[in-house]
Design a protein around this motif. Structure first.
Motif, PDB file in Angstrom:
ATOM      1  N   THR A  82       0.822  -1.203   0.000  1.00 61.99           N
ATOM      2  CA  THR A  82       0.000   0.000   0.000  1.00 61.99           C
ATOM      3  C   THR A  82       0.856   1.254   0.000  1.00 61.99           C
ATOM      4  O   THR A  82       1.799   1.374   0.773  1.00 61.99           O
ATOM      5  CB  THR A  82      -0.932  -0.029   1.228  1.00 61.99           C
ATOM      6  OG1 THR A  82      -1.681  -1.251   1.186  1.00 61.99           O
ATOM      7  CG2 THR A  82      -1.869   1.155   1.255  1.00 61.99           C
ATOM      8  N   GLY A  83       0.502   2.192  -0.864  1.00 63.86           N
ATOM      9  CA  GLY A  83       1.228   3.449  -0.953  1.00 63.86           C
ATOM     10  C   GLY A  83       0.397   4.500  -1.650  1.00 63.86           C
ATOM     11  O   GLY A  83      -0.767   4.275  -1.993  1.00 63.86           O
ATOM     12  N   GLY A 117      -2.789  -6.429   3.834  1.00 61.55           N
ATOM     13  CA  GLY A 117      -2.280  -5.151   3.374  1.00 61.55           C
ATOM     14  C   GLY A 117      -0.938  -4.944   4.057  1.00 61.55           C
ATOM     15  O   GLY A 117      -0.701  -5.470   5.156  1.00 61.55           O
ATOM     16  N   TYR A 118      -0.024  -4.224   3.420  1.00 63.61           N
ATOM     17  CA  TYR A 118       1.329  -4.018   3.957  1.00 63.61           C
ATOM     18  C   TYR A 118       1.752  -2.603   3.603  1.00 63.61           C
ATOM     19  O   TYR A 118       1.554  -2.149   2.473  1.00 63.61           O
ATOM     20  CB  TYR A 118       2.285  -5.016   3.303  1.00 63.61           C
ATOM     21  CG  TYR A 118       3.711  -4.929   3.809  1.00 63.61           C
ATOM     22  CD1 TYR A 118       4.166  -5.814   4.786  1.00 63.61           C
ATOM     23  CD2 TYR A 118       4.599  -3.969   3.321  1.00 63.61           C
ATOM     24  CE1 TYR A 118       5.465  -5.750   5.256  1.00 63.61           C
ATOM     25  CE2 TYR A 118       5.898  -3.890   3.790  1.00 63.61           C
ATOM     26  CZ  TYR A 118       6.325  -4.784   4.756  1.00 63.61           C
ATOM     27  OH  TYR A 118       7.617  -4.711   5.230  1.00 63.61           O
ATOM     28  N   LEU A 119       2.318  -1.898   4.567  1.00 63.39           N
ATOM     29  CA  LEU A 119       2.846  -0.568   4.266  1.00 63.39           C
ATOM     30  C   LEU A 119       3.949  -0.187   5.231  1.00 63.39           C
ATOM     31  O   LEU A 119       4.016  -0.670   6.355  1.00 63.39           O
ATOM     32  CB  LEU A 119       1.741   0.495   4.259  1.00 63.39           C
ATOM     33  CG  LEU A 119       0.958   0.782   5.542  1.00 63.39           C
ATOM     34  CD1 LEU A 119       1.674   1.788   6.431  1.00 63.39           C
ATOM     35  CD2 LEU A 119      -0.409   1.334   5.180  1.00 63.39           C
ATOM     36  N   GLY A 120       4.796   0.695   4.751  1.00 65.17           N
ATOM     37  CA  GLY A 120       5.800   1.350   5.569  1.00 65.17           C
ATOM     38  C   GLY A 120       5.447   2.827   5.602  1.00 65.17           C
ATOM     39  O   GLY A 120       4.877   3.358   4.644  1.00 65.17           O
ATOM     40  N   CYS A 121       5.731   3.484   6.715  1.00 63.75           N
ATOM     41  CA  CYS A 121       5.351   4.890   6.828  1.00 63.75           C
ATOM     42  C   CYS A 121       6.274   5.625   7.797  1.00 63.75           C
ATOM     43  O   CYS A 121       7.175   5.031   8.381  1.00 63.75           O
ATOM     44  CB  CYS A 121       3.900   5.012   7.282  1.00 63.75           C
ATOM     45  SG  CYS A 121       3.586   4.373   8.944  1.00 63.75           S
ATOM     46  N   LEU A 161       3.438  -1.653   8.962  1.00 68.92           N
ATOM     47  CA  LEU A 161       2.097  -1.966   9.426  1.00 68.92           C
ATOM     48  C   LEU A 161       1.442  -2.959   8.479  1.00 68.92           C
ATOM     49  O   LEU A 161       1.686  -2.925   7.264  1.00 68.92           O
ATOM     50  CB  LEU A 161       1.250  -0.698   9.530  1.00 68.92           C
ATOM     51  CG  LEU A 161       1.711   0.211  10.670  1.00 68.92           C
ATOM     52  CD1 LEU A 161       2.513   1.355  10.118  1.00 68.92           C
ATOM     53  CD2 LEU A 161       0.555   0.698  11.479  1.00 68.92           C
ATOM     54  N   VAL A 162       0.592  -3.830   9.032  1.00 71.26           N
ATOM     55  CA  VAL A 162      -0.124  -4.822   8.239  1.00 71.26           C
ATOM     56  C   VAL A 162      -1.606  -4.774   8.595  1.00 71.26           C
ATOM     57  O   VAL A 162      -2.003  -4.329   9.680  1.00 71.26           O
ATOM     58  CB  VAL A 162       0.429  -6.255   8.438  1.00 71.26           C
ATOM     59  CG1 VAL A 162       1.874  -6.337   7.969  1.00 71.26           C
ATOM     60  CG2 VAL A 162       0.292  -6.708   9.876  1.00 71.26           C
TER      61      VAL A 162
END
Length: 188
Positions: A82-83, A117-121, A161-162
């Protein structure tokens, strides 16, 4: 002005949708990152699915995700990387970010190719994601550099985060596996 939500595969984006997204992203990032390119947004992986909230013909919020199989420890995990999470400054603090994220999460849940869902922030936005159902995991992450695709970047400091997009047969959310993470490509 009425609000309209569009959840569209990247390959099905119309010219007007791309133009509206370009206007949204360029208003935020053009000065520092140049013109938005839907096929390689600022060096990050492009979205397979775009969730966009429109007010009239203007895109005011966006969440994109790319389907990919990554490695977590010894497990292969099907994710929606996710981005491109962005709300136009004029519509922030009105719940638009929460609504666009909710629609993106529904799209993830409805896609049998996605388990998480997977993201870095950045640290400053972790609270927003946690309020919308994401959970923080601690792991070392490897990914292809967004600057030089011949190099691999390893990091352990940034928030990851997932979001569980499927339930197991008992109705429980699946558990994120333990281990180092290899994104097998650039981040989102």
């Amino acid at each position: 002005m009425s609000e309209r939500v569009a959840v569209v595969e990247h390959s099905a984006l119309s010219e007007s949708h791309v133009a509206a997204l370009r206007e949204l992203f360029d208003s935020e990032y053009r000065v520092t990152h140049g013109e938005w390119d839907p096929d390689r947004p600022y060096g990050y992986s492009p979205a397979d699915v775009h969730t966009t909230i429109f007010r009239g013909n203007r895109a005011v919020a966006h969440v994109g995700f790319q389907r990919r199989v990554i490695r977590v420890g010894r497990a292969e995990v099907r994710i929606a990387g996710t981005g491109g999470v962005l709300v136009h400054p004029d519509w922030r603090s009105e719940g638009v970010g929460r609504r666009v994220m909710s629609h993106a999460q529904q799209a993830m849940r409805g896609d049998e190719r996605v388990e998480f869902g997977y993201l870095g922030c950045r640290d400053e936005v972790v609270e927003f994601y946690e309020r919308t159902g994401w959970s923080r995991v601690n792991a070392v992450e490897r990914h292809v550099s967004t600057v030089d695709t011949t190099k691999t970047v390893t990091s352990s400091g940034g928030p990851i985060l997932v979001f569980a997009a499927v339930a197991d047969p008992r109705g429980d959310a699946p558990r994120w596996p333990l281990g180092d993470i290899d994104l097998d490509g650039t981040p989102w």
